[in-house]
Design a protein around this motif. Sequence first.
Motif, PDB file in Angstrom:
ATOM      1  N   PRO A 174      23.210  12.381 -17.947  1.00 61.68           N
ATOM      2  CA  PRO A 174      24.299  12.820 -17.072  1.00 61.68           C
ATOM      3  C   PRO A 174      24.233  14.336 -16.899  1.00 61.68           C
ATOM      4  O   PRO A 174      23.596  15.030 -17.697  1.00 61.68           O
ATOM      5  CB  PRO A 174      25.546  12.408 -17.848  1.00 61.68           C
ATOM      6  N   PRO A 175      24.892  14.871 -15.893  1.00 61.29           N
ATOM      7  CA  PRO A 175      24.875  16.324 -15.711  1.00 61.29           C
ATOM      8  C   PRO A 175      25.728  17.033 -16.755  1.00 61.29           C
ATOM      9  O   PRO A 175      26.807  16.561 -17.112  1.00 61.29           O
ATOM     10  CB  PRO A 175      25.450  16.510 -14.305  1.00 61.29           C
ATOM     11  N   GLN A 176      25.225  18.143 -17.259  1.00 64.83           N
ATOM     12  CA  GLN A 176      26.031  18.958 -18.154  1.00 64.83           C
ATOM     13  C   GLN A 176      27.188  19.580 -17.371  1.00 64.83           C
ATOM     14  O   GLN A 176      27.107  19.788 -16.174  1.00 64.83           O
ATOM     15  CB  GLN A 176      25.179  20.064 -18.780  1.00 64.83           C
ATOM     16  N   TYR A 246      30.898  11.511 -23.723  1.00 68.86           N
ATOM     17  CA  TYR A 246      30.241  12.817 -23.601  1.00 68.86           C
ATOM     18  C   TYR A 246      31.247  13.815 -23.045  1.00 68.86           C
ATOM     19  O   TYR A 246      31.881  13.567 -22.013  1.00 68.86           O
ATOM     20  CB  TYR A 246      29.020  12.696 -22.700  1.00 68.86           C
ATOM     21  N   ASP A 247      31.392  14.971 -23.716  1.00 68.86           N
ATOM     22  CA  ASP A 247      32.426  15.934 -23.327  1.00 68.86           C
ATOM     23  C   ASP A 247      31.960  16.986 -22.331  1.00 68.86           C
ATOM     24  O   ASP A 247      32.709  17.903 -21.994  1.00 68.86           O
ATOM     25  CB  ASP A 247      33.016  16.612 -24.565  1.00 68.86           C
ATOM     26  N   GLY A 248      30.724  16.881 -21.852  1.00 65.46           N
ATOM     27  CA  GLY A 248      30.233  17.812 -20.849  1.00 65.46           C
ATOM     28  C   GLY A 248      29.593  19.065 -21.408  1.00 65.46           C
ATOM     29  O   GLY A 248      29.187  19.956 -20.636  1.00 65.46           O
ATOM     30  N   PRO A 276      21.922  15.133 -21.682  1.00 66.61           N
ATOM     31  CA  PRO A 276      22.489  15.590 -20.408  1.00 66.61           C
ATOM     32  C   PRO A 276      21.647  16.734 -19.828  1.00 66.61           C
ATOM     33  O   PRO A 276      21.196  17.619 -20.555  1.00 66.61           O
ATOM     34  CB  PRO A 276      23.887  16.076 -20.801  1.00 66.61           C
ATOM     35  N   TYR A 277      21.439  16.699 -18.541  1.00 59.22           N
ATOM     36  CA  TYR A 277      20.600  17.728 -17.920  1.00 59.22           C
ATOM     37  C   TYR A 277      21.449  18.884 -17.408  1.00 59.22           C
ATOM     38  O   TYR A 277      22.605  18.732 -17.020  1.00 59.22           O
ATOM     39  CB  TYR A 277      19.768  17.142 -16.781  1.00 59.22           C
ATOM     40  N   GLY A 278      20.842  20.051 -17.428  1.00 58.59           N
ATOM     41  CA  GLY A 278      21.512  21.230 -16.914  1.00 58.59           C
ATOM     42  C   GLY A 278      20.897  21.676 -15.598  1.00 58.59           C
ATOM     43  O   GLY A 278      19.943  21.081 -15.088  1.00 58.59           O
ATOM     44  N   GLY A 348      12.800  21.468 -10.484  1.00 60.93           N
ATOM     45  CA  GLY A 348      12.826  20.825 -11.786  1.00 60.93           C
ATOM     46  C   GLY A 348      13.200  19.358 -11.671  1.00 60.93           C
ATOM     47  O   GLY A 348      12.956  18.720 -10.646  1.00 60.93           O
ATOM     48  N   GLY A 349      13.819  18.810 -12.712  1.00 59.64           N
ATOM     49  CA  GLY A 349      14.206  17.409 -12.703  1.00 59.64           C
ATOM     50  C   GLY A 349      15.596  17.194 -12.153  1.00 59.64           C
ATOM     51  O   GLY A 349      16.380  18.126 -11.975  1.00 59.64           O
ATOM     52  N   PHE A 350      15.891  15.935 -11.826  1.00 55.84           N
ATOM     53  CA  PHE A 350      17.215  15.520 -11.360  1.00 55.84           C
ATOM     54  C   PHE A 350      17.641  16.286 -10.103  1.00 55.84           C
ATOM     55  O   PHE A 350      18.794  16.663  -9.941  1.00 55.84           O
ATOM     56  CB  PHE A 350      18.256  15.696 -12.472  1.00 55.84           C
TER      57      PHE A 350
END
Length: 368
Positions: A174-176, A246-248, A276-278, A348-350
């Motif tokens: 998930p996204p950060q 997940y709290d982000g 999680p991805y940033g 990059g990714g995502f």
Amino acid sequence: MATRCTAAHPLLALVLGAALLAGCGGGGGGGSGPSPGGPVPTNPPPATSSQPASLTVFFPALKSSSSTPAYAPSSSSSLSLSINGVPSDVYDVSSTSTSCASVSGGRTCTFTVAAPVGSDTFALIIWDKPGGTGNQLATGSATRTIAVGTANALTIPLNGIVAKITLTLATTAPPQGTATSIPMTVTALDADNNVISTCSSCPAADNQFSNPITLSDSNTTDAPTIVNGTAGSVVGATTDIVTVAYDGSSLSTPVQFFASASGVLTSNVTGATLWPYGKLVLSASTVAFTSISGSQSVQASQAGYTGSLTLSTSSCTGIATITSSGTNPYSITVTPIKAGTCSVTISGGFSQSATLAITVTSTVITIQ
């Protein structure tokens, strides 16, 4: 959540019937009263110490879909029964047993046992080999008061014995920066690789694991496991709903989830990873040169992405040379050629990317 499908567990029904003993009437001679020398009336029969019990086991048929197999009917071979902790007998429950018959939706196997009068605890084990040998597939137990002269009925829930566990997250990246609840599927298999799945029409007791599953989490602060809406780690039934909260937070390392259960080898457990991805981040968003000399480097990185960053586009031909090295982090080196402005894009990714702006100027000194 745990894996779900219908009619997944064999159900054991013990139907306990009582045999009534009829007393015998005494014969008498003629006349209005018994003869002093006549037969002595028999005493009432003593209390019976046990009653015959009809034990019936139902095994659902295998599902045609490989994604929702029924629980163990084809691999069940024998059933061992104990009453009050004392082994009673072992019964053939295979598809070729003469005590079994095909019925709608599966097969039933019926046996007769002696059930002591009073409060009895019935315990059973389902095996995948004859004679109570091989792998244990399910266990069950129940306590029932058996009364003389009454037809007693007893249902014993069968709980699958977990031998293998697989954890699956609905999303692993998930996204950060955004708190989210991520469903986790806990798939439990028995020793014969049958999925221990949910019987939707059965009581809750029929959907318990014989050996409950305990989840472990490498980061209970930022991504704790939630079981049935409450922070927890024990999964005791196929119907339990599991999520990860997940709290982000920005995480520098992934969160690892694992599972254990009594009797389950660690080699038979497949865990899950949450990373999680940033955003793709540059150490500088612009570089500027005031002369046609030297070079500057910028670092690009993306948390939660295990692939390589790449230089996707450049408009710097004739203005600056661009070289790169590394994967993630990724280094971009800029060397000026002549005055002008241009840019390069790093991907990059995502679907994440970032743009580096480049400006080259030169000072011309005129001597008159």
